[in-house]
Design a protein around this motif. Structure first.
Motif, PDB file in Angstrom:
ATOM      1  N   SER A  78       0.851  -1.186   0.000  1.00 35.31           N
ATOM      2  CA  SER A  78       0.000   0.000   0.000  1.00 35.31           C
ATOM      3  C   SER A  78       0.883   1.231   0.000  1.00 35.31           C
ATOM      4  N   TYR A  79       0.306   2.367  -0.374  1.00 38.32           N
ATOM      5  CA  TYR A  79       1.071   3.596  -0.498  1.00 38.32           C
ATOM      6  C   TYR A  79       0.358   4.731   0.231  1.00 38.32           C
ATOM      7  N   VAL A  80       1.140   5.606   0.835  1.00 36.12           N
ATOM      8  CA  VAL A  80       0.628   6.813   1.469  1.00 36.12           C
ATOM      9  C   VAL A  80       1.472   7.979   0.984  1.00 36.12           C
ATOM     10  N   ILE A  81       0.810   9.050   0.573  1.00 37.92           N
ATOM     11  CA  ILE A  81       1.537  10.239   0.135  1.00 37.92           C
ATOM     12  C   ILE A  81       1.833  11.098   1.353  1.00 37.92           C
ATOM     13  N   SER A  82       3.091  11.333   1.610  1.00 41.93           N
ATOM     14  CA  SER A  82       3.509  12.129   2.755  1.00 41.93           C
ATOM     15  C   SER A  82       3.216  13.601   2.518  1.00 41.93           C
ATOM     16  N   PRO A  83       2.852  14.343   3.558  1.00 41.55           N
ATOM     17  CA  PRO A  83       2.719  15.795   3.410  1.00 41.55           C
ATOM     18  C   PRO A  83       4.015  16.446   2.933  1.00 41.55           C
ATOM     19  N   ALA A  84       5.145  15.748   3.085  1.00 41.37           N
ATOM     20  CA  ALA A  84       6.422  16.287   2.610  1.00 41.37           C
ATOM     21  C   ALA A  84       6.411  16.489   1.100  1.00 41.37           C
ATOM     22  N   ALA A  85       5.537  15.767   0.400  1.00 41.55           N
ATOM     23  CA  ALA A  85       5.442  15.924  -1.054  1.00 41.55           C
ATOM     24  C   ALA A  85       4.909  17.310  -1.418  1.00 41.55           C
ATOM     25  N   LEU A  86       4.209  17.936  -0.486  1.00 39.63           N
ATOM     26  CA  LEU A  86       3.710  19.300  -0.679  1.00 39.63           C
ATOM     27  C   LEU A  86       4.245  20.182   0.447  1.00 39.63           C
ATOM     28  N   ALA A  87       5.549  20.115   0.642  1.00 41.55           N
ATOM     29  CA  ALA A  87       6.167  20.754   1.810  1.00 41.55           C
ATOM     30  C   ALA A  87       5.844  22.236   1.908  1.00 41.55           C
ATOM     31  N   ALA A  88       5.775  22.929   0.778  1.00 44.84           N
ATOM     32  CA  ALA A  88       5.566  24.371   0.816  1.00 44.84           C
ATOM     33  C   ALA A  88       4.181  24.755   1.313  1.00 44.84           C
ATOM     34  N   VAL A  89       3.227  23.845   1.168  1.00 41.60           N
ATOM     35  CA  VAL A  89       1.847  24.173   1.555  1.00 41.60           C
ATOM     36  C   VAL A  89       1.265  23.164   2.546  1.00 41.60           C
ATOM     37  N   SER A  90       2.097  22.303   3.100  1.00 41.52           N
ATOM     38  CA  SER A  90       1.582  21.311   4.044  1.00 41.52           C
ATOM     39  C   SER A  90       1.217  21.996   5.364  1.00 41.52           C
ATOM     40  N   PRO A  91       0.207  21.480   6.090  1.00 41.43           N
ATOM     41  CA  PRO A  91      -0.198  22.120   7.346  1.00 41.43           C
ATOM     42  C   PRO A  91       0.873  22.011   8.410  1.00 41.43           C
ATOM     43  N   ASP A  92       1.023  23.066   9.191  1.00 35.81           N
ATOM     44  CA  ASP A  92       2.038  23.118  10.236  1.00 35.81           C
ATOM     45  C   ASP A  92       1.338  23.227  11.590  1.00 35.81           C
ATOM     46  N   PRO A  93       1.433  22.191  12.449  1.00 35.87           N
ATOM     47  CA  PRO A  93       0.749  22.240  13.742  1.00 35.87           C
ATOM     48  C   PRO A  93       1.311  23.297  14.687  1.00 35.87           C
ATOM     49  N   ALA A  94       2.521  23.800  14.396  1.00 34.51           N
ATOM     50  CA  ALA A  94       3.085  24.846  15.243  1.00 34.51           C
ATOM     51  C   ALA A  94       2.396  26.190  14.992  1.00 34.51           C
ATOM     52  N   ARG A  95       1.634  26.259  13.892  1.00 36.44           N
ATOM     53  CA  ARG A  95       0.945  27.496  13.549  1.00 36.44           C
ATOM     54  C   ARG A  95      -0.455  27.497  14.168  1.00 36.44           C
ATOM     55  N   SER A  96      -0.714  28.421  15.039  1.00 34.46           N
ATOM     56  CA  SER A  96      -2.032  28.591  15.675  1.00 34.46           C
ATOM     57  C   SER A  96      -2.542  27.307  16.335  1.00 34.46           C
ATOM     58  N   PRO A  97      -1.803  26.755  17.300  1.00 33.51           N
ATOM     59  CA  PRO A  97      -2.305  25.553  17.982  1.00 33.51           C
ATOM     60  C   PRO A  97      -3.597  25.850  18.738  1.00 33.51           C
ATOM     61  N   ASP A  98      -4.561  24.991  18.551  1.00 31.50           N
ATOM     62  CA  ASP A  98      -5.868  25.189  19.177  1.00 31.50           C
ATOM     63  C   ASP A  98      -6.520  23.821  19.336  1.00 31.50           C
ATOM     64  N   GLN A  99      -6.692  23.376  20.573  1.00 30.01           N
ATOM     65  CA  GLN A  99      -7.236  22.045  20.815  1.00 30.01           C
ATOM     66  C   GLN A  99      -8.627  21.847  20.236  1.00 30.01           C
ATOM     67  N   LEU A 100      -9.359  22.932  20.021  1.00 31.62           N
ATOM     68  CA  LEU A 100     -10.726  22.816  19.524  1.00 31.62           C
ATOM     69  C   LEU A 100     -10.823  23.072  18.022  1.00 31.62           C
ATOM     70  N   SER A 101      -9.679  23.188  17.361  1.00 33.33           N
ATOM     71  CA  SER A 101      -9.678  23.478  15.931  1.00 33.33           C
ATOM     72  C   SER A 101      -9.526  22.195  15.115  1.00 33.33           C
ATOM     73  N   ALA A 102     -10.457  21.955  14.209  1.00 33.36           N
ATOM     74  CA  ALA A 102     -10.358  20.784  13.328  1.00 33.36           C
ATOM     75  C   ALA A 102      -9.160  20.911  12.397  1.00 33.36           C
ATOM     76  N   ARG A 103      -8.833  22.137  11.990  1.00 34.67           N
ATOM     77  CA  ARG A 103      -7.670  22.341  11.115  1.00 34.67           C
ATOM     78  C   ARG A 103      -6.376  21.981  11.846  1.00 34.67           C
TER      79      ARG A 103
END
Length: 210
Positions: A78-103
């Motif tokens: 099986s294959y999984v595409i890593s977010p590293a494949a879209l490194a420039a636009v991949s989500p960063d959890p260090a940005r606006s951490p919020d326990q109640l945020s789905a993003r």
């Protein structure tokens, strides 16, 4: 784990995805063309592209008369595409951490895929196993208040547990990441026809709509 953008693009092509699925068992271009009902030349072209990106590998080359038949197989089950494949636009959890945020939860999941995928790749090369642990549970809440209370209790329990075992000064210690996520399970779309509307009532005592 697919980390290269070009390999990710190759795997997302619908025909190449079909070939990858079919190559769970080794096969040649001729065999795949017959099985999938596709022209052999087209199958051969896509196989070469998949091989170029390391998604399939040559397992055998045999001759049939004057023709060399190349037998391939997928390089993974099986294959999984890593977010590293879209490194420039991949989500960063260090940005606006919020326990109640789905993003933010999605960003945590993306980081989990990237980090565990990297560990798996390295472990495979070293012929080692990855030390990991996971829990998958399903809980049905009677109300939003119950969900909030559950989240608060879980947060307190995890904080206490981490505080008990975390040892910043351990010289031989290894850092681990703990991610706990809670989200609603998406509804599965149904193909059932819509229920028929009720027949209009003829009861004169029934309330009438304006």
């Amino acid at each position: 784990m697919i980390e290269e953008p070009a390999a990710a693009e190759a795997s997302l092509d619908p025909m190449r995805a079909r070939l990858l699925a079919a190559l769970a068992e080794p096969g040649s271009a001729a065999m795949l063309a017959a099985r999938l009902g596709l022209p052999r030349q087209k199958v051969n072209y896509h196989l070469k592209e998949l091989e170029r990106h390391g998604l399939v590998e040559l397992t055998e080359e045999r001759r049939k008369g004057n023709v060399a038949e190349r037998v391939y197989r997928a390089t993974a089950a099986s294959y999984v595409i890593s977010p590293a494949a879209l490194a420039a636009v991949s989500p960063d959890p260090a940005r606006s951490p919020d326990q109640l945020s789905a993003r933010w939860l999605l960003a945590l999941g993306a980081r989990l895929v990237q980090e565990v995928g990297s560990l798996l790749t390295g472990a495979a090369r070293a012929r080692q196993r990855v030390a990991s642990f996971g829990i998958d549970a399903r809980v049905r809440f009677a109300s939003a208040a119950d969900r909030a209370a559950f989240a608060e209790e879980l947060s307190q329990a995890v904080t206490a547990l981490v505080g008990r075992y975390h040892d910043e000064s351990a010289p031989q210690g290894r850092d681990h990441r703990l991610v706990v996520g809670l989200h609603q399970i998406p509804a599965i779309p149904t193909t059932d026809p819509p229920a028929a509307a009720p027949a209009p009532t003829t009861d004169p005592s029934a309330p009438q709509e304006d």
